[in-house]
Enzyme design. Sequence first.
Site, PDB file in Angstrom:
ATOM      1  N   SER A 276       0.465  -0.968   0.336  1.00  0.00           N
ATOM      2  CA  SER A 276      -0.246  -0.180   0.185  1.00  0.00           C
ATOM      3  C   SER A 276       0.610   1.442   0.854  1.00  0.00           C
ATOM      4  CB  SER A 276      -0.462   0.176   0.922  1.00  0.00           C
ATOM      5  OG  SER A 276      -0.433  -0.123   2.636  1.00  0.00           O
ATOM      6  N   HIS A 306      -1.620  -8.981   1.633  1.00  0.00           N
ATOM      7  CA  HIS A 306      -1.297  -7.311   2.532  1.00  0.00           C
ATOM      8  C   HIS A 306      -2.971  -7.016   3.466  1.00  0.00           C
ATOM      9  CE1 HIS A 306       0.615  -4.118   3.276  1.00  0.00           C
ATOM     10  NE2 HIS A 306      -0.377  -3.527   2.340  1.00  0.00           N
ATOM     11  N   HIS A 352       6.013 -12.997   6.462  1.00  0.00           N
ATOM     12  CA  HIS A 352       6.587 -11.442   6.065  1.00  0.00           C
ATOM     13  C   HIS A 352       6.806 -11.223   5.342  1.00  0.00           C
ATOM     14  CE1 HIS A 352       6.908  -6.978   6.470  1.00  0.00           C
ATOM     15  NE2 HIS A 352       5.470  -7.253   7.408  1.00  0.00           N
ATOM     16  N   ARG A 361       3.674  -5.288  16.779  1.00  0.00           N
ATOM     17  CA  ARG A 361       2.145  -4.706  16.940  1.00  0.00           C
ATOM     18  C   ARG A 361       1.455  -6.600  16.472  1.00  0.00           C
ATOM     19  NH1 ARG A 361       1.508  -2.772   9.928  1.00  0.00           N
ATOM     20  NH2 ARG A 361       2.954  -5.090  10.183  1.00  0.00           N
TER      21      ARG A 361
END
Length: 468
Positions: A276, A306, A352, A361
């Site tokens: 993004s 994503h 990832h 996170r």
Amino acid sequence: MVFHKGASLLTKLRSRAVQQPGLRNSVRWFQVQTSSEDLHSQLKELIPEQQERLKKLRSEHGKVQLGNITVDMVLGGMRGMTGLLWETSLLDPEEGIRFRGLSIPECQNLLPAAKSGGEPLPEGLLWLLLTGKVPTKEQVDSLSKELRNRATVPDHVYKTIDALPIDAHPMTQFATGVMALQVQSEFQKAYEKGIHKSKYWEPTFEDSLSLIAQLPIVASYVYRRMYKNGQVIPMDDSLDYGGNFAHMLGFDDPAMQELMRLYVTIHSDHEGGNVSAHTGHLVASALSDPYLSFAAALNGLAGPLHGLANQEVLLWIKSVVGECGENVSKEDLQKYVWKTLNSGKVVPGFGHGVLRKTDPRYTCQREFALKHLPEDPLFKLVSNLYEVVPPILLELGKVKNPWPNVDAHSGVLLNYYGLTEARYYTVLFGVSRAIGICAQLIWDRALGLPLERPKSVTMEWLEKHCKK
Ligand code: NMX
Ligand code: MLT
């Protein structure tokens, strides 16, 4: 002032403050130093320094090599290839993200919160990403107010969304709404009139702040249209950005508002190479305005590898529960993971492109769950997956990172507070990601970054080149 120096000074002050409580005042002193100016005037002051810094970097070190480009990199999605300048955050494969030098726990400690000891206010993070400085509560409150003042969505935006079937994917409705917002772009108007390139950042700043302000309204309109019979909830002028977003979606539980503040803060930025951010940056490099660039970014976020992975995780967890029950044993979980893999699918929420350890996170969402919903059965299931999935992914022998990412955890938290519609989850990610993408975009224009245009080659070219 050099950004990372400010951030590392803060980091040092903070860690010393933790060891020596008397030093906590030093951190506050550092913050107070920046309290006199508003966001726009701080940027105006910082931009010439950073322009000079970039000029010097280029003239003194322009020819320094950063690594070799291999055929593997060209064929492998450019993994490991350093090719972008992204000032707002930096991702370390082992440690995870740092926003202007601050880790997530540091942001939780240093950024102003709605209540003492609470989660950071996303407006504070926006300030940090834009200026490299930790704002005071006063500055954050004034930014909250400014965003509320900009939060008026023209009627045609709702009509444009309403033209879509009610069951169109929420990301399609959201991105369509963002495209409809574009007609108000100040950058486009200024460019059409003729604006000097040194001034590009100003209408970009205007558009970015307005876009960020209006996104929660468009996003909550999509949610209420799809799932709550179109009963729209107006903004509450007493609430901050994250609190208001939860409120407009229909959630007034203070814990859900805290979750939303944390959620929007941690999803905002993940350096520049993710799909993004990279898309937004690429499109903006053609001098497309922030609305056009961010709409493009959203379309990348809507892909299952994503941002859509957050939807996929909750749907997958619910399918586990559907087949094996809420109290599924670890053995049955293992079988379910293998079944997923053997049917040619990925285990969503794990792996990832850059990270090689558990995503911080994920960890901070786990801490939130331990504090607020330790007995929730789906949280327990997510905790069991943390033990079950990585060894299986490692057994495959090809997965570079078997650990959970941000999306592995977010759904069960939202589900717990009643936001159960998994197909909507990526819209929340999108609202948050605007903060990082727009902050960098303002700097793209301020630094005069050029059109992005890498070279591509054919297989034939590569074969010939490798034979040489
Ligand atoms: N489940 C099954 N296989 C996986 C997974 C996974 N979670 N992660 C990686 N692999 C496979 C991958 O598909 C590839 O297989 P093949 O060679 O057959 O094409 C192989 O392992 C090597 O991939 P990696 O180099 O480890 O990962 P890559 O950088 O290519 O992709 C992801 C990264 C995130 C796309 C990948 O790990 C994945 O598909 N994860 C699940 C989807 C997900 O959670 N995405 C969200 C990412 C975070 N976000 O919010 O954007
Ligand atoms: C993100 O937040 O953008 C994801 O973790 C994906 C990435 O960084 O590549």
